[in-house]
Write a protein that holds these residues in place. Structure first.
Motif, PDB file in Angstrom:
ATOM      1  N   HIS A   1     -29.824 -41.919   5.094  1.00  0.00           N
ATOM      2  CA  HIS A   1     -29.481 -40.943   3.937  1.00  0.00           C
ATOM      3  C   HIS A   1     -30.208 -40.658   2.974  1.00  0.00           C
TER       4      HIS A   1
ATOM      5  N   PHE B   1     -28.402 -35.425   0.579  1.00  0.00           N
ATOM      6  CA  PHE B   1     -28.135 -35.539   1.912  1.00  0.00           C
ATOM      7  C   PHE B   1     -26.841 -35.335   2.542  1.00  0.00           C
ATOM      8  N   HIS B   2     -26.538 -34.455   3.505  1.00  0.00           N
ATOM      9  CA  HIS B   2     -25.018 -33.991   4.181  1.00  0.00           C
ATOM     10  C   HIS B   2     -25.360 -34.147   5.665  1.00  0.00           C
ATOM     11  N   ASP B   3     -24.261 -34.876   6.283  1.00  0.00           N
ATOM     12  CA  ASP B   3     -24.454 -34.737   7.809  1.00  0.00           C
ATOM     13  C   ASP B   3     -23.019 -34.333   8.208  1.00  0.00           C
ATOM     14  N   ALA B   4     -22.546 -34.458   9.600  1.00  0.00           N
ATOM     15  CA  ALA B   4     -21.676 -33.688   9.999  1.00  0.00           C
ATOM     16  C   ALA B   4     -20.257 -34.300   9.607  1.00  0.00           C
TER      17      ALA B   4
END
Ligand SMILES: [Zn+2]
Lengths: 276, 284
Positions: A165, A81-84
Motif C-alpha cells: 500500500h 492507496f485504495h484497493d477492492a
C-alpha cells in the motif's frame, strides 16, 4: 440431509467461546486452557505461535526497563492507496486500533538480563508485520540511536514482507534499513536478529537476514518467496519442512534455533560474551 | 543527485502530437516488450572492450546476471545487469532475468574488485523479480538480496543505476542501490508485480491494470515520489521502436552520470549515499 441442515443452521462459534485451540502448524487440537498454559507453544510439535509486540517485550526486556522511542513515527498514505476492499488509511487505522501500536515495529531502549540494548519488536497482527515507511524509519532510528548510545541492537522480526500500500517507498525501506544496519556494524556494534514466525519477503531480504547472528524460534517460517509461488513456478511439491527455521538452519542461514523460554538468557549471554 | 538528461514531464506528453500518455498498465507492456534493448544490447552499444566474468566463487555462475569490465567513454567501469535474453532460447537459458542468490553474489564479488581498482559501477535493472525456486531458497535468496543491499550501501566507488525495463521488487533493488538512479521513460519499478498485487489485494489477478495504477510504478510517478533521480527519454512510441536510438540516449545519460560522480570525493560518496537512502520515505 437432516444433520447437514441442522449444522448449517447452527450459528458459528465465536473464537473466544471456542473450547478448542488448533495448532496452525500441525493442526492438533488442544483444550483452550491447555494451549494457554503452554504459552502458545504447541505441546505436540513445539511450534512457537505468534505473540504481540508487547508480550515479546515483556518476556525479553528486564521488567520496567523498556523505554519506547519514536512512538510518533507512523504510516504514510502518500499514494492515497485504495484497493477492492477499501482505503489503506482505514485498514492501517484499524490495525492501530486492534494492536494498540503505531506501526508494525516497536523500538526502544531497554535492558536484557542486565545488558543495555536497543530493542525492536515486530507485530504480525499489524498488517502482517509489513514493512512500510514508518516501519523502516523506526528501524533506521533504532540503529542510529544505538550508534549514538553505543548500544547493541536486537530485532525480533515477524513479517510477510514489504507493504504494498505504500508502493515503491516500501521497497526503498529495504535499502534504507540495510544501510542503517551496515552503519551500526561499522560502528563496531553487534546486531542480533531473531526471525520469528513468519519472516519472509522484503523483511527477510533486508535487515532480518543481516544479523551478526541470526536466531530463530522452533518451526518458524523463514524464507523469501511464498511456498505457493515457488510450487507453481517449479511445478513441484515442496517438502513439508521447506522454509522452516530448522530447514533454514540446516542450509546455513540461521545460527541457532532457541526456545522461547531460553531466548532472553541466550541473547544476554551473547551480549555478555561480546562485552556489551 | 540529479545528473540525468532530464526532459521535464512525460515523454508521452512531449510527443503529444495528439497522442495520449500511456497508462501505467500500458507502460508495463512496454517495459516487458521483448524487442526492447536488453543488457547485452546496452553493453554492445556503450562499452569498448567489454570483458565478461563469471561465477560467485561459492557455488555457481548465474546466467540471469551479466557482469564484466569495460570502458564507457574514458571511464573504466564494471557493468552488472539482469539478463532477460532476446528470444525464447535465451530467455530460458537466462531464466528470464530472474536471478538466483549466485547472481547477487557474483555482482558483489565483482563490485568489490571495481572498488579495489578504482572503477565505477553501472547496473542495468530489468527483471520480473528474484527467482522463486527451491534451490534459490536453499542457497539463501533472502540473505543474498539483504547482503547486496548492505554491500552496495557501503561500496566505496560510485554506482550508477539504470532501470531499463522491469524493476521487479527486491530482485531489482538488490542491484539498484546507487548514487544516481536513472530510469528509462517507459520502464516500471515496483514493490510487487501488478498481477501479484491484484491477486492479493483485489483477489483477482485480472485487476492488474488497476493495481498498476494504484501502485504508482511509472518513471514520472517515481520521480515525483523521490525514488529515482532522473528519467531517460525514449524514442517516440518506446525503445522497442528504435533500440539504437534508445541505447544512445542511455549512453548519454550514463556518461553524464559517470563524469559527475568521478568528481565526487571518495570519502563523501558513502556518506551521501547513506543520506540519500535515509531520506526515502522519511515523512517525519
Ligand atoms: Zn503443533
Amino acid at each position: 440431509m437432516g444433520w447437514y441442515e441442522q449444522k448449517k443452521d447452527r450459528a458459528p462459534v465465536p473464537p473466544e467461546k471456542a473450547i478448542w485451540a488448533v495448532c496452525p502448524k500441525c493442526k492438533s487440537h488442544f483444550g483452550k486452557k491447555a494451549w494457554k498454559d503452554a504459552g502458545g507453544i504447541c505441546p505436540k510439535c513445539n511450534y512457537h505461535s505468534r505473540i504481540s509486540a508487547r508480550e515479546r517485550i515483556a518476556i525479553t526486556a528486564d521488567e520496567g526497563t523498556f523505554e519506547e522511542i519514536c512512538a510518533g513515527v507512523g504510516y504514510s498514505d502518500h499514494l492515497k492507496f485504495h484497493d477492492a476492499s477499501g482505503a489503506y488509511k482505514d485498514k492501517v487505522e484499524a490495525a492501530k486500533a486492534k494492536t494498540g501500536e503505531g506501526e508494525s515495529v516497536t523500538v526502544g531502549r531497554c535492558k536484557i538480563g542486565g545488558h543495555a540494548a536497543m530493542l525492536g519488536v515486530m507485530d504480525f497482527a499489524f498488517m502482517g508485520g509489513s514493512l512500510g515507511t514508518g516501519t523502516g524509519e523506526r528501524i533506521a532510528r533504532a540503529c542510529e540511536e544505538a550508534v549514538a548510545k553505543r548500544l547493541p541492537l536486537v530485532i525480533f522480526s515477524a513479517s510477510g514482507g514489504a507493504r504494498m500500500h505504500e508502493g515503491i517507498l516500501s521497497l526503498m525501506q529495504m535499502a534504507k534499513t540495510s544501510a542503517a544496519i551496515a552503519a551500526l556494524k561499522k560502528a563496531g556494534l553487534p546486531f542480533i536478529s531473531v526471525l520469528t514466525d513468519p519472516t519472509t519477503g522484503g523483511v527477510s531480504a533486508s535487515y532480518a537476514m543481516l544479523g551478526d547472528i541470526n536466531i530463530s524460534e522452533p518451526r518458524a517460517l523463514v524464507g523469501f518467496a511464498g511456498r505457493r509461488v515457488i510450487e507453481s513456478t517449479i511445478r513441484q511439491k515442496l517438502p513439508d519442512d521447506f522454509q522452516s527455521a530448522e530447514y533454514t538452519e540446516k542450509h546455513g542461514f540461521i545460527d541457532r534455533i532457541v526456545e522461547r523460554g531460553e531466548m532472553k538468557a541466550f541473547i544476554a549471554r551473547m551480549l555478555d560474551f561480546w562485552g556489551f | 543527485m540529479k545528473v540525468a538528461s532530464k526532459r521535464k514531464t512525460s515523454g508521452a506528453k512531449a510527443d503529444a502530437a495528439g497522442k495520449k500518455t500511456p497508462t501505467a498498465w500500458e507502460k508495463v507492456a512496454l517495459a516487458r516488450d521483448a524487442k526492447r534493448p536488453h543488457v547485452r544490447d546496452f553493453i554492445a552499444a556503450m562499452c569498448d572492450g567489454f570483458e565478461e566474468l563469471h561465477g560467485d566463487r561459492l557455488a555457481a555462475d548465474d546466467p540471469a546476471m551479466v557482469a564484466g569490465f569495460g570502458r564507457i567513454g574514458q571511464h573504466r567501469v564494471l557493468v552488472i545487469g539482469h539478463n532477460k535474453g532476446a528470444n525464447v532460447e535465451e530467455n530460458v537459458a537466462s531464466n528470464f532475468g530472474m536471478a538466483n542468490p549466485d547472481g547477487y553474489r557474483k555482482a558483489m564479488r565483482l563490485a568489490k574488485l571495481a572498488e579495489r581498482f578504482g572503477c565505477q559501477v553501472v547496473t542495468f535493472v530489468d527483471t520480473p523479480g528474484a527467482y522463486p525456486g527451491r534451490e534459490a531458497e536453499e542457497r539463501g535468496q533472502a540473505e543474498a538480496i539483504a547482503k547486496s543491499l548492505e554491500f552496495f550501501a557501503g561500496l566505496e566507488t560510485p554506482v550508477t543505476v539504470v532501470i531499463t525495463g522491469e524493476g521487479g521488487s527486491g530482485g531489482a533493488l538488490a542491484i539498484a542501490v546507487g548514487d544516481n538512479v536513472l530510469m528509462m521513460e517507459n520502464a516500471v519499478y515496483s514493490v510487487i508485480s501488478p498481477e501479484g498485487c491484484a491477486g492479493i489485494l483485489w483477489r483477482d489477478g485480472s485487476k492488474a491494470p488497476e493495481a498498476a495504477e494504484a501502485l504508482k510504478i511509472t518513471a514520472h510517478d517515481l520521480e515525483k515520489l523521490g525514488a529515482i533521480d532522473g528519467i531517460i527519454p525514449e524514442p517516440a512510441g518506446g525503445a522497442q521502436k528504435n533500440p539504437a536510438a534508445a541505447c544512445r540516449a542511455v549512453k548519454k545519460a550514463v556518461l553524464a552520470s559517470l563524469d559527475a560522480l568521478a568528481k565526487t570525493p571518495r570519502e563523501e560518496l558513502v556518506k551521501r549515499r547513506y543520506a540519500k537512502l535515509r531520506a526515502y520515505g522519511n515523512f517525519f
